[in-house]
Design a protein around this motif. Sequence first.
Motif, PDB file in Angstrom:
ATOM      1  N   GLU A  16       0.820  -1.207   0.000  1.00 10.95           N
ATOM      2  CA  GLU A  16       0.000   0.000   0.000  1.00 10.95           C
ATOM      3  C   GLU A  16       0.852   1.254   0.000  1.00 10.95           C
ATOM      4  O   GLU A  16       0.579   2.194  -0.747  1.00 10.95           O
ATOM      5  N   GLU A  20       1.018   3.878  -3.131  1.00 11.39           N
ATOM      6  CA  GLU A  20       0.668   5.273  -2.858  1.00 11.39           C
ATOM      7  C   GLU A  20       1.773   6.206  -3.336  1.00 11.39           C
ATOM      8  O   GLU A  20       1.507   7.212  -3.996  1.00 11.39           O
ATOM      9  N   LYS A  24       1.525   9.027  -6.453  1.00 10.74           N
ATOM     10  CA  LYS A  24       1.820  10.447  -6.229  1.00 10.74           C
ATOM     11  C   LYS A  24       2.916  10.963  -7.155  1.00 10.74           C
ATOM     12  O   LYS A  24       2.908  12.132  -7.525  1.00 10.74           O
TER      13      LYS A  24
END
Length: 141
Positions: A16, A20, A24
């Motif tokens: 995760e 993430e 980004k």
Amino acid sequence: MYKKILLPTDGSNYAEKEAERATKLLADGGEVIVLSVAGKLTSSAFQSRSNVKKVNKGLYKEAEDNVEHMLKQFDETVNVRGMVEVGFPAETIIDVANREDVDLIIISASGKSGLHRFILGSVTEKVLKTSEIDVLLVPSK
């Protein structure tokens, strides 16, 4: 922002966080490549070919499962594809990064075989030391 990001995974618990970070840092229209490297055993006097073949199939299946798990961390707006390669993890990560012309490798500080939390995993350390491509190290905490 990066156009092409390589995200190696060994199935550890940091998927995760890594997904993430990749999302980004990904430029509009960019691509994330999720890679898992399956090891390969060779037969010896102590192992029959059929046993080695069975183990290798298991290692490959585990790598496929690792990729599938990581792909589920991304939403449908992210251009992401999975890849399984057979080889030695650090060398294969570098080879794929060069072959795919990626701009960034995102890797966790410690993977499944993680050592003490203050010591980098051996694969991660080797990638950091040998890559000519930018590497983002994701903390394993």
